[in-house]
Design a protein around this motif. Structure first.
Motif, PDB file in Angstrom:
ATOM      1  N   VAL A   1     -42.885 -29.503  10.280  1.00  0.00           N
ATOM      2  CA  VAL A   1     -42.057 -28.339  10.598  1.00  0.00           C
ATOM      3  C   VAL A   1     -41.882 -28.389  12.110  1.00  0.00           C
ATOM      4  O   VAL A   1     -42.848 -28.464  12.853  1.00  0.00           O
ATOM      5  CB  VAL A   1     -42.724 -27.012  10.181  1.00  0.00           C
ATOM      6  N   VAL A   2     -40.634 -28.369  12.541  1.00  0.00           N
ATOM      7  CA  VAL A   2     -40.322 -28.488  13.964  1.00  0.00           C
ATOM      8  C   VAL A   2     -39.954 -27.119  14.505  1.00  0.00           C
ATOM      9  O   VAL A   2     -39.292 -26.338  13.828  1.00  0.00           O
ATOM     10  CB  VAL A   2     -39.155 -29.477  14.175  1.00  0.00           C
ATOM     11  N   GLN A   3     -40.384 -26.851  15.711  1.00  0.00           N
ATOM     12  CA  GLN A   3     -39.965 -25.614  16.361  1.00  0.00           C
ATOM     13  C   GLN A   3     -39.223 -25.966  17.641  1.00  0.00           C
ATOM     14  O   GLN A   3     -39.450 -27.008  18.239  1.00  0.00           O
ATOM     15  CB  GLN A   3     -41.151 -24.710  16.644  1.00  0.00           C
ATOM     16  N   SER A   4     -38.345 -25.065  18.028  1.00  0.00           N
ATOM     17  CA  SER A   4     -37.563 -25.283  19.239  1.00  0.00           C
ATOM     18  C   SER A   4     -38.445 -25.223  20.472  1.00  0.00           C
ATOM     19  O   SER A   4     -39.531 -24.649  20.458  1.00  0.00           O
ATOM     20  CB  SER A   4     -36.457 -24.223  19.353  1.00  0.00           C
ATOM     21  N   THR A   5     -37.958 -25.819  21.539  1.00  0.00           N
ATOM     22  CA  THR A   5     -38.566 -25.643  22.842  1.00  0.00           C
ATOM     23  C   THR A   5     -38.091 -24.306  23.377  1.00  0.00           C
ATOM     24  O   THR A   5     -36.913 -23.957  23.255  1.00  0.00           O
ATOM     25  CB  THR A   5     -38.146 -26.783  23.791  1.00  0.00           C
ATOM     26  N   ILE A   6     -38.994 -23.539  23.947  1.00  0.00           N
ATOM     27  CA  ILE A   6     -38.664 -22.196  24.428  1.00  0.00           C
ATOM     28  C   ILE A   6     -37.984 -22.281  25.789  1.00  0.00           C
ATOM     29  O   ILE A   6     -38.392 -23.057  26.658  1.00  0.00           O
ATOM     30  CB  ILE A   6     -39.941 -21.338  24.539  1.00  0.00           C
ATOM     31  N   TYR A   7     -36.947 -21.469  25.937  1.00  0.00           N
ATOM     32  CA  TYR A   7     -36.282 -21.366  27.236  1.00  0.00           C
ATOM     33  C   TYR A   7     -37.218 -20.745  28.266  1.00  0.00           C
ATOM     34  O   TYR A   7     -38.218 -20.126  27.928  1.00  0.00           O
ATOM     35  CB  TYR A   7     -35.039 -20.475  27.139  1.00  0.00           C
ATOM     36  N   GLN A   8     -36.834 -20.878  29.522  1.00  0.00           N
ATOM     37  CA  GLN A   8     -37.508 -20.186  30.610  1.00  0.00           C
ATOM     38  C   GLN A   8     -36.626 -19.032  31.060  1.00  0.00           C
ATOM     39  O   GLN A   8     -35.472 -18.925  30.651  1.00  0.00           O
ATOM     40  CB  GLN A   8     -37.765 -21.135  31.777  1.00  0.00           C
ATOM     41  N   ASN A   9     -37.179 -18.186  31.894  1.00  0.00           N
ATOM     42  CA  ASN A   9     -36.410 -17.106  32.487  1.00  0.00           C
ATOM     43  C   ASN A   9     -36.039 -17.530  33.905  1.00  0.00           C
ATOM     44  O   ASN A   9     -36.881 -18.020  34.650  1.00  0.00           O
ATOM     45  CB  ASN A   9     -37.227 -15.809  32.505  1.00  0.00           C
ATOM     46  N   ASN A  10     -34.774 -17.341  34.260  1.00  0.00           N
ATOM     47  CA  ASN A  10     -34.265 -17.695  35.597  1.00  0.00           C
ATOM     48  C   ASN A  10     -34.370 -19.182  35.899  1.00  0.00           C
ATOM     49  O   ASN A  10     -34.785 -19.575  36.977  1.00  0.00           O
ATOM     50  CB  ASN A  10     -34.980 -16.890  36.695  1.00  0.00           C
TER      51      ASN A  10
ATOM     52  N   ASP B   1     -37.714 -28.633   8.029  1.00  0.00           N
ATOM     53  CA  ASP B   1     -37.629 -27.236   8.445  1.00  0.00           C
ATOM     54  C   ASP B   1     -37.716 -27.132   9.968  1.00  0.00           C
ATOM     55  O   ASP B   1     -38.520 -27.825  10.604  1.00  0.00           O
ATOM     56  CB  ASP B   1     -38.734 -26.411   7.796  1.00  0.00           C
ATOM     57  N   TYR B   2     -36.899 -26.241  10.509  1.00  0.00           N
ATOM     58  CA  TYR B   2     -36.799 -26.049  11.963  1.00  0.00           C
ATOM     59  C   TYR B   2     -36.894 -24.560  12.257  1.00  0.00           C
ATOM     60  O   TYR B   2     -36.168 -23.757  11.676  1.00  0.00           O
ATOM     61  CB  TYR B   2     -35.454 -26.605  12.454  1.00  0.00           C
ATOM     62  N   ILE B   3     -37.809 -24.198  13.146  1.00  0.00           N
ATOM     63  CA  ILE B   3     -37.983 -22.801  13.552  1.00  0.00           C
ATOM     64  C   ILE B   3     -37.366 -22.624  14.928  1.00  0.00           C
ATOM     65  O   ILE B   3     -37.786 -23.278  15.890  1.00  0.00           O
ATOM     66  CB  ILE B   3     -39.480 -22.414  13.598  1.00  0.00           C
ATOM     67  N   ASP B   4     -36.381 -21.753  15.018  1.00  0.00           N
ATOM     68  CA  ASP B   4     -35.727 -21.479  16.297  1.00  0.00           C
ATOM     69  C   ASP B   4     -36.422 -20.311  16.989  1.00  0.00           C
ATOM     70  O   ASP B   4     -36.113 -19.155  16.741  1.00  0.00           O
ATOM     71  CB  ASP B   4     -34.247 -21.172  16.086  1.00  0.00           C
ATOM     72  N   LEU B   5     -37.372 -20.620  17.847  1.00  0.00           N
ATOM     73  CA  LEU B   5     -38.124 -19.593  18.565  1.00  0.00           C
ATOM     74  C   LEU B   5     -37.227 -18.789  19.499  1.00  0.00           C
ATOM     75  O   LEU B   5     -37.451 -17.598  19.715  1.00  0.00           O
ATOM     76  CB  LEU B   5     -39.260 -20.227  19.368  1.00  0.00           C
ATOM     77  N   ASN B   6     -36.213 -19.429  20.034  1.00  0.00           N
ATOM     78  CA  ASN B   6     -35.329 -18.742  20.974  1.00  0.00           C
ATOM     79  C   ASN B   6     -34.491 -17.650  20.318  1.00  0.00           C
ATOM     80  O   ASN B   6     -34.025 -16.744  20.994  1.00  0.00           O
ATOM     81  CB  ASN B   6     -34.432 -19.753  21.694  1.00  0.00           C
ATOM     82  N   ALA B   7     -34.366 -17.720  19.003  1.00  0.00           N
ATOM     83  CA  ALA B   7     -33.616 -16.682  18.297  1.00  0.00           C
ATOM     84  C   ALA B   7     -34.272 -15.315  18.457  1.00  0.00           C
ATOM     85  O   ALA B   7     -33.589 -14.289  18.423  1.00  0.00           O
ATOM     86  CB  ALA B   7     -33.476 -17.033  16.814  1.00  0.00           C
ATOM     87  N   VAL B   8     -35.594 -15.295  18.646  1.00  0.00           N
ATOM     88  CA  VAL B   8     -36.295 -14.020  18.802  1.00  0.00           C
ATOM     89  C   VAL B   8     -36.854 -13.803  20.203  1.00  0.00           C
ATOM     90  O   VAL B   8     -37.092 -12.666  20.597  1.00  0.00           O
ATOM     91  CB  VAL B   8     -37.425 -13.846  17.762  1.00  0.00           C
ATOM     92  N   LEU B   9     -37.075 -14.881  20.955  1.00  0.00           N
ATOM     93  CA  LEU B   9     -37.697 -14.751  22.266  1.00  0.00           C
ATOM     94  C   LEU B   9     -36.702 -14.761  23.427  1.00  0.00           C
ATOM     95  O   LEU B   9     -37.079 -14.442  24.551  1.00  0.00           O
ATOM     96  CB  LEU B   9     -38.716 -15.881  22.488  1.00  0.00           C
ATOM     97  N   SER B  10     -35.477 -15.127  23.133  1.00  0.00           N
ATOM     98  CA  SER B  10     -34.506 -15.284  24.215  1.00  0.00           C
ATOM     99  C   SER B  10     -33.297 -14.392  24.030  1.00  0.00           C
ATOM    100  O   SER B  10     -32.990 -13.950  22.927  1.00  0.00           O
ATOM    101  CB  SER B  10     -34.051 -16.742  24.290  1.00  0.00           C
ATOM    102  N   ASP B  11     -32.642 -14.161  25.145  1.00  0.00           N
ATOM    103  CA  ASP B  11     -31.383 -13.433  25.176  1.00  0.00           C
ATOM    104  C   ASP B  11     -30.349 -14.420  25.695  1.00  0.00           C
ATOM    105  O   ASP B  11     -30.370 -14.777  26.873  1.00  0.00           O
ATOM    106  CB  ASP B  11     -31.499 -12.215  26.096  1.00  0.00           C
TER     107      ASP B  11
ATOM    108  N   LYS C   1     -36.396 -13.845  27.411  1.00  0.00           N
ATOM    109  CA  LYS C   1     -36.341 -12.433  27.787  1.00  0.00           C
ATOM    110  C   LYS C   1     -37.424 -12.108  28.804  1.00  0.00           C
ATOM    111  O   LYS C   1     -38.572 -12.547  28.666  1.00  0.00           O
ATOM    112  CB  LYS C   1     -36.510 -11.544  26.551  1.00  0.00           C
ATOM    113  N   LYS C   2     -37.057 -11.332  29.813  1.00  0.00           N
ATOM    114  CA  LYS C   2     -37.988 -10.980  30.894  1.00  0.00           C
ATOM    115  C   LYS C   2     -39.236 -10.280  30.376  1.00  0.00           C
ATOM    116  O   LYS C   2     -40.329 -10.475  30.906  1.00  0.00           O
ATOM    117  CB  LYS C   2     -37.292 -10.092  31.931  1.00  0.00           C
ATOM    118  N   GLU C   3     -39.095  -9.459  29.331  1.00  0.00           N
ATOM    119  CA  GLU C   3     -40.241  -8.703  28.838  1.00  0.00           C
ATOM    120  C   GLU C   3     -41.285  -9.589  28.136  1.00  0.00           C
ATOM    121  O   GLU C   3     -42.382  -9.148  27.835  1.00  0.00           O
ATOM    122  CB  GLU C   3     -39.810  -7.579  27.898  1.00  0.00           C
ATOM    123  N   PHE C   4     -40.939 -10.857  27.896  1.00  0.00           N
ATOM    124  CA  PHE C   4     -41.870 -11.756  27.229  1.00  0.00           C
ATOM    125  C   PHE C   4     -42.584 -12.723  28.174  1.00  0.00           C
ATOM    126  O   PHE C   4     -43.371 -13.555  27.728  1.00  0.00           O
ATOM    127  CB  PHE C   4     -41.155 -12.567  26.151  1.00  0.00           C
TER     128      PHE C   4
END
Length: 107
Positions: free
Chosen positions: A27-36, A61-71, A76-79
């Motif tokens: 199961v692969v997950q996305s790499t998480i974006y950074q802020n700024n 299967d692929y989990i898109d972490l940025n779908a919930v953690l990113s804007d 997202k700054k709050e994370f």
């Protein structure tokens, strides 16, 4: 670190091919974006696009972490405390995505 998105993708494919060859269901997950960090996020977006397409093509299967953690294309700054590292609420969302995937796979 100077590694191209294509090279990162190629390395991920090598790992996935090895897992599949040994009967392991990845199961692969996305790499998480950074802020700024638009430059880094552009490379992250490219890697995520390559690997998500590969996963679709190979029925992985692929989990898109940025779908919930990113804007958009930014964590997202709050994370985040520093633009990269996550606060505990982000880990809870991440864990929820993994638990849903495990339920789907009946593991």
């Amino acid at each position: 670190m100077g590694i191209t998105p294509n090279r990162v993708f190629e390395n991920q494919v090598k790992v996935l091919d090895t897992l599949l060859a040994h009967g392991i269901i990845p199961v692969v997950q996305s790499t998480i974006y950074q802020n700024n960090s638009r430059d880094k996020n552009a490379r992250v977006k490219e890697v995520n696009g390559l690997i998500s397409t590969y996963c679709v093509e190979h029925r992985i299967d692929y989990i898109d972490l940025n779908a919930v953690l990113s804007d958009g294309d930014e964590l997202k700054k709050e994370f985040t405390m520093d633009g990269t590292h996550l606060f505990p609420p982000a880990y809870l969302l991440w864990a929820d995505l993994i638990l849903k995937e495990l339920e789907k796979l009946k593991l």
